[in-house]
Design an enzyme around this catalytic site. Sequence first.
Site, PDB file in Angstrom:
ATOM      1  N   SER A 186       0.803  -1.221   0.000  1.00  0.00           N
ATOM      2  CA  SER A 186       0.000   0.000   0.000  1.00  0.00           C
ATOM      3  C   SER A 186       0.838   1.274   0.000  1.00  0.00           C
ATOM      4  O   SER A 186       0.305   2.355  -0.157  1.00  0.00           O
ATOM      5  CB  SER A 186      -0.947   0.009   1.202  1.00  0.00           C
ATOM      6  OG  SER A 186      -0.215  -0.081   2.393  1.00  0.00           O
ATOM      7  N   HIS A 188       1.539   3.621   7.069  1.00  0.00           N
ATOM      8  CA  HIS A 188       0.890   4.559   6.148  1.00  0.00           C
ATOM      9  C   HIS A 188       1.303   5.992   6.468  1.00  0.00           C
ATOM     10  O   HIS A 188       1.963   6.255   7.473  1.00  0.00           O
ATOM     11  CB  HIS A 188      -0.626   4.420   6.220  1.00  0.00           C
ATOM     12  CG  HIS A 188      -1.162   3.265   5.420  1.00  0.00           C
ATOM     13  ND1 HIS A 188      -2.478   2.901   5.435  1.00  0.00           N
ATOM     14  CD2 HIS A 188      -0.556   2.397   4.574  1.00  0.00           C
ATOM     15  CE1 HIS A 188      -2.658   1.851   4.643  1.00  0.00           C
ATOM     16  NE2 HIS A 188      -1.498   1.524   4.124  1.00  0.00           N
ATOM     17  N   ASP A 248      -7.813   5.594   5.334  1.00  0.00           N
ATOM     18  CA  ASP A 248      -7.798   4.335   6.083  1.00  0.00           C
ATOM     19  C   ASP A 248      -9.018   4.090   6.967  1.00  0.00           C
ATOM     20  O   ASP A 248      -9.014   3.136   7.741  1.00  0.00           O
ATOM     21  CB  ASP A 248      -6.548   4.287   6.977  1.00  0.00           C
ATOM     22  CG  ASP A 248      -5.294   4.085   6.152  1.00  0.00           C
ATOM     23  OD1 ASP A 248      -5.432   3.721   4.975  1.00  0.00           O
ATOM     24  OD2 ASP A 248      -4.198   4.293   6.687  1.00  0.00           O
TER      25      ASP A 248
END
Lengths: 174, 182
Positions: free
Chosen positions: B59, B98, B124
């Site tokens: 990701s 992230h 998210d």
Amino acid sequence: MNTVWVRLNAVVFFGLTVLLGLALMTATSTYLHEGHPTVKTLRLNKIKSFRSQSKVDRAIINFDLEADLAPAFNWNIKQIFVFVVAEFATKTNPLNQIILWDKIIEKPEDARLNLKKMHVKYGLIDQREELKGTDVTLHLYWDHMPLTGRLYTHSVAEDTFTLPMEYIRPGQQV
Amino acid sequence: MDIVDKQVVELKKLWKNKRQLAFQGLNLAMIVLSALMIWKSLMVVTRSESPVVVVLSGSMEPAFQRGDILFLNNQDDPIRVGEVVVFKIKDRDIPIVHRIMKVHEKPDGTVEVLTKGDNNRVDDRGLYAPGQLWLQREDILGRARGALRYVGMVTIVLNDYPALKYVLVGIMGLFVLTNKEA
């Protein structure tokens, strides 16, 4: 004792040590690299919409950006992650930072940005309804993401604008 | 099979020589405990419960790939937008790497943040616990400060095939025990 295993062990261990050494040298080789990218303009072009929806204020803007981030690249940079941040203070939150637009740049050739009237990717959204008349500062950040080694980010503040005292009705000219 | 036989002979010899056995046993313990000490000191220095993490998903590609190792720092400096952080959702084991895309800081200094993977199309919120809109400071294990490539593939493979883990540790332990040059 057993030569095959001892030798295999020695080769693997030495190989790993060499790789680690090379990675360390690569990481330190660019430690002092100062790219000095130039950011010529980053400014608000137009406030496209400004309204309250589901009890939070949201604004959509267009911006102009002219910057050359190619000098930020060196041989240990895998990508530059460039993003535009809106920073503002409200009554509830003394500090709000929101990414409005971002881009992954993998090659220096793609690092010359010249965007006119660019639409934001993410809205300027408050946690409450406190955006009316708020001063918003636009910042440009660029995050250096290495092949191996340290991650670091630089930024400049460029433009400040004030959101209107009233919401903008759909279709209304501003 | 010759190798195995030799190891067995070595082990038998070792078993008879109790002084040598104790010495080799202590040697093995020393190696294991040194590794543990390094890990624990890293935890103290970085103030993170997990100073080194392995990237498990794509990701954040192309910046980070599956198998990359990230070094974390969890000092008290305020969390700011754009930082790559590792966070853990309550009741879920796997930490996520992230980038912070929204920061809202309250007058008392507490923060509420929203994250997103560079390579993901949406933020998210779908990954958070049901009904959770923001991450708090304590959800964050640390900020990514450095990267090392591919090394994490070892842990990924070992986790995918747990049997391999025991075989490898067993072989290594055996070699340390029967290694005579020490």
